[in-house]
Design an enzyme around this catalytic site. Structure first.
Site, PDB file in Angstrom:
ATOM      1  N   GLU A 156      65.589   5.811 102.611  1.00  0.00           N
ATOM      2  CA  GLU A 156      65.756   5.048 101.162  1.00  0.00           C
ATOM      3  C   GLU A 156      64.061   4.666 101.093  1.00  0.00           C
ATOM      4  O   GLU A 156      64.143   3.026 101.169  1.00  0.00           O
ATOM      5  CB  GLU A 156      66.496   4.192 100.711  1.00  0.00           C
ATOM      6  CG  GLU A 156      67.736   4.885 100.794  1.00  0.00           C
ATOM      7  CD  GLU A 156      69.054   4.146 100.051  1.00  0.00           C
ATOM      8  OE1 GLU A 156      70.247   4.205  99.205  1.00  0.00           O
ATOM      9  OE2 GLU A 156      68.840   2.290 100.637  1.00  0.00           O
ATOM     10  N   GLU A 315      74.909  10.023 100.489  1.00  0.00           N
ATOM     11  CA  GLU A 315      75.799   8.544 100.423  1.00  0.00           C
ATOM     12  C   GLU A 315      76.420   8.450  99.573  1.00  0.00           C
ATOM     13  O   GLU A 315      76.183   8.892  98.095  1.00  0.00           O
ATOM     14  CB  GLU A 315      74.544   6.783 100.563  1.00  0.00           C
ATOM     15  CG  GLU A 315      74.067   7.509 101.765  1.00  0.00           C
ATOM     16  CD  GLU A 315      73.268   6.028 102.750  1.00  0.00           C
ATOM     17  OE1 GLU A 315      73.655   5.031 101.168  1.00  0.00           O
ATOM     18  OE2 GLU A 315      72.185   5.923 103.066  1.00  0.00           O
TER      19      GLU A 315
END
Length: 681
Positions: A156, A315
């Site tokens: 991320e 995710e």
């Protein structure tokens, strides 16, 4: 259309998620139980090492990889493959103590302390060197492991740094961007205003919190630079891995519509696009369909970055998360819907954060397949295992692609420029929400719509929607003209074509750069409305009896050579044009001068689809539809978000989920799903 199987040796869809065995190295019983339960849940892949640096290298130069070798070997022997992450997303304490330059400086000019994630300077030579060292050792040790499928770069990626290293790098970036000519920059940034002219690139600073923030060009270039610098850091990690293992693909996990980085620039460096999906399920503001429609928009943003390949849902939460304002669990049956939606939108993976909940620290209550209870008889485990079975049943659809003939234009540059513009209302600009709301109307019509940057290739499309295209890239206007000229259907809205790539206003009327010729109009003024203001758009009787509600913004148009389809009904601009259409070559260019309710615009969209030769679907309310296409067959996905059963007619093929032939009618239970292999044409 050929299939593109992401991971042929794993076959079909990937089902897995983040696994953190380093947290349980003192519990071999738990590690053994994890393997057993993974197999029971249909998990065929796990992501390892995302935050493992301090276990790999507890002291500088002291490396420990045997534990990872054991885990990967054990998983592979049990049919579970590995996605191996590089650990740069969270640094060990020794690194910051030894190399403090690796820690970021915030917008106030203060260096951060050690901690959190991504608290690293992208420009730091020391941090890049240490990252390269650990990446190289991982690739050398595990790059030939038979269970390795993919490298996952960091985690991320995000944030910005204002340290002296980044300031100097920003100056060099500007020097190169503006051809080493400070006067070129001064003109592009209009620095004559407020006497902000620069004499040299060395005088320029980023937009510090207590510094220069009034130059739109500076603010935009800082955001572009941050993307460029982060991408350069990303490339530095990829380069090390590719030198050692060139055949192992790479990805990094993106985050919804993250505002800090232009993902499309970063996507060019990746082999596969992946992202993390965490919708706010069962909230007070919207229906389940609306929540999932928003999620489908984000899936499509990611898919469209490499539209010729499947993407990855890297995710998602099998239950709840721990960072929403209200951390509500998914209701029964919703997990299946969310996972099949990802597959319907073009993902070949369904992955979770995380496999097992940790005992402590920040994400100890973040949802996982295995709860602190530690057993396989929980509702969430059972629903995860159900998804594992469903993914096996739809395995023939893996590698197929979603093919769209319509597209919506969404630009990060345009987004940033609108956010920074001292115009309109700071509370109601809502560029992202406007794009999503329009896109969702096509979703409700069952029409696949890609999401593209304004400088994309439009060759594959027959209909384009360009909401609030305020900033024009150098080739955008000419590409849109060519699109309509060859027969395309185009809609643009208010606030289109006001500034160029440097945020300098076009002279001679908006929309600029020749778009006023395409649409046959000039926007003279734009009115910003209070919530209490009221106006409507009424269509001419010759066209339709429609009437649209106006809110937030209304442009006052001067029509040159366009057909007037509708006009305002009140205020001093009553009777002036609000919706126009111009025949341009073989196509049509529509201009909608005011913000209105997207659902009211649906008849216009339907007419455009008809003109483009595209047939909408007749879908019941609350049902989402997608088709994936491959040379061996096409697959239709139906997802019912309604709490009641529904029926769809004219359905033929075989439902892979139930192995049931369909000869005209499909019944979907409440929150039911179907994946239909369509008859070969």
């Amino acid at each position: 259309m050929e299939k593109t199987i992401l991971f042929p040796k794993a076959g079909g869809f990937i089902h897995g998620g983040d696994y953190n065995p380093e947290q349980w190295l003192d519990r071999p019983d738990i590690l053994k139980e994890d393997i057993r339960m993974m197999k029971k849940a249909g998990i065929n892949c796990a992501t390892l090492g995302v935050f493992s640096w301090s276990f790999y290298e507890p002291k500088e130069g002291e490396y420990h990889f045997d534990w990872l070798q054991h885990i990967m070997d054990d998983m592979y022997e049990n049919g579970i493959y590995t996605i191996l992450a590089t650990p740069s997303g969270a640094r060990p304490a020794w690194l910051d103590a030894t190399y403090p330059e690796a820690m970021r400086v915030n917008r106030q000019g203060v260096r951060n302390h050690h901690g959190l994630r991504h608290n690293h300077c992208m420009s730091s030579p020391a941090f890049r060197r240490k990252t390269a060292e650990i990446d190289r050792r991982l690739a050398e040790r595990f790059g030939s492991h038979p269970g390795l499928l993919l490298y996952h770069i960091s985690n991320e990626l995000g944030g910005e740094c204002y340290c002296p290293l980044c300031v100097q790098r920003f100056r060099q970036y500007l020097d190169d961007t503006f051809d080493h000519d400070i006067e070129k920059l001064n003109h592009a940034w209009w620095t004559a205003f407020w006497s902000h002219r620069y004499d040299s690139f060395d005088q320029i600073e980023p937009p510090f919190a207590d510094g220069e923030g009034s130059i739109m060009g500076l603010n935009l270039e800082w955001k572009r630079f941050t993307t460029w610098n982060m991408t350069d850091f990303l490339k530095s990690e990829i380069r090390v891995l590719k030198e050692i293992t060139p055949d192992i693909p790479v990805t990094t996990n993106f985050m919804t519509l993250y505002n800090g980085l232009d993902y499309r620039k970063m996507a060019k460096e990746l082999d596969i696009i992946s992202w993390d999906s965490y919708p706010k399920f069962h909230n007070d503001e919207e229906t389940l369909f609306d929540t999932m429609a928003d999620n489908a928009f984000h899936h499509t943003i990611m898919r469209s970055m490499k539209k010729d390949n499947p993407f990855m849902l890297m995710e998602s939460a099998p239950g709840l998360v721990n960072w929403h304002p209200c951390n509500k669990v998914k209701r029964p049956g919703v997990h299946k819907l969310a996972c099949l939606q990802a597959a319907a939108c073009g993902s070949d993976t369904v992955q979770y954060f995380q496999w097992r909940k940790g005992r402590g620290s920040f994400e100890q209550y973040h949802g996982a397949v295995v709860d602190h209870l530690g057993t396989d008889d929980t509702r969430i485990f059972r629903e995860t295992a159900q998804v594992g079975e469903l993914l096996k049943k739809i395995a023939p659809a893996a590698g197929t692609r979603v093919k769209a003939r319509t597209a919506l234009l969404f630009d990060w540059d345009n987004r940033w420029a609108i956010q920074d513009a001292k115009a309109l209302s700071q509370q109601t600009k809502a560029y992202e929400e406007t794009c999503m709301a329009i896109w969702k109307e096509f979703l409700k019509l069952g029409v696949e719509m890609d999401i593209l940057p304004s400088d994309a290739d439009f060759t594959d499309y027959d209909l384009l929607i360009a909401p609030m295209l305020y900033l024009l890239q150098p080739q955008t206007a000419s590409c849109l003209k060519a699109f309509v000229q060859r027969g395309g259907q185009l809609v643009a809205t208010y606030f289109t074509g006001y500034v160029d790539k440097d945020q300098l206003c076009y002279l001679g009327g908006f929309p600029g750069d020749g778009l006023s010729d395409l649409f046959g109009i000039i926007s003279e003024e734009i009115d910003t409305l209070y919530p209490s203001d009221s106006n409507k758009i009424r269509f001419t009787p010759e066209y339709t009896s429609m009437e649209w509600q106006v809110k937030d913004y209304a442009e006052i148009l001067r029509v040159r050579d366009a057909e007037i389809l509708a006009a305002y009904t009140s205020d001093f601009y009553q009777g002036t044009p609000a919706v126009t259409r111009k025949q341009y070559g073989k196509g049509k260019a529509y201009y909608i001068a005011a913000r209105t309710v997207p659902a009211q615009m649906r008849p216009l969209f339907t007419q455009m689809l008809t003109d483009a030769g595209i047939t909408p679907q007749n879908l019941p309310e609350g049902v989402e539809y997608h088709t994936r296409t491959g040379e061996e067959g096409n697959y239709a996905f139906y997802l019912n978000y309604a709490p009641t059963p529904t029926q769809i007619e004219n359905i033929y093929g075989t439902d892979l989920l139930t192995d049931t032939p369909l000869n005209g009618s499909l019944t979907l239970e409440a929150h039911g799903t179907a994946v239909i292999r369509l008859p070969q044409q």
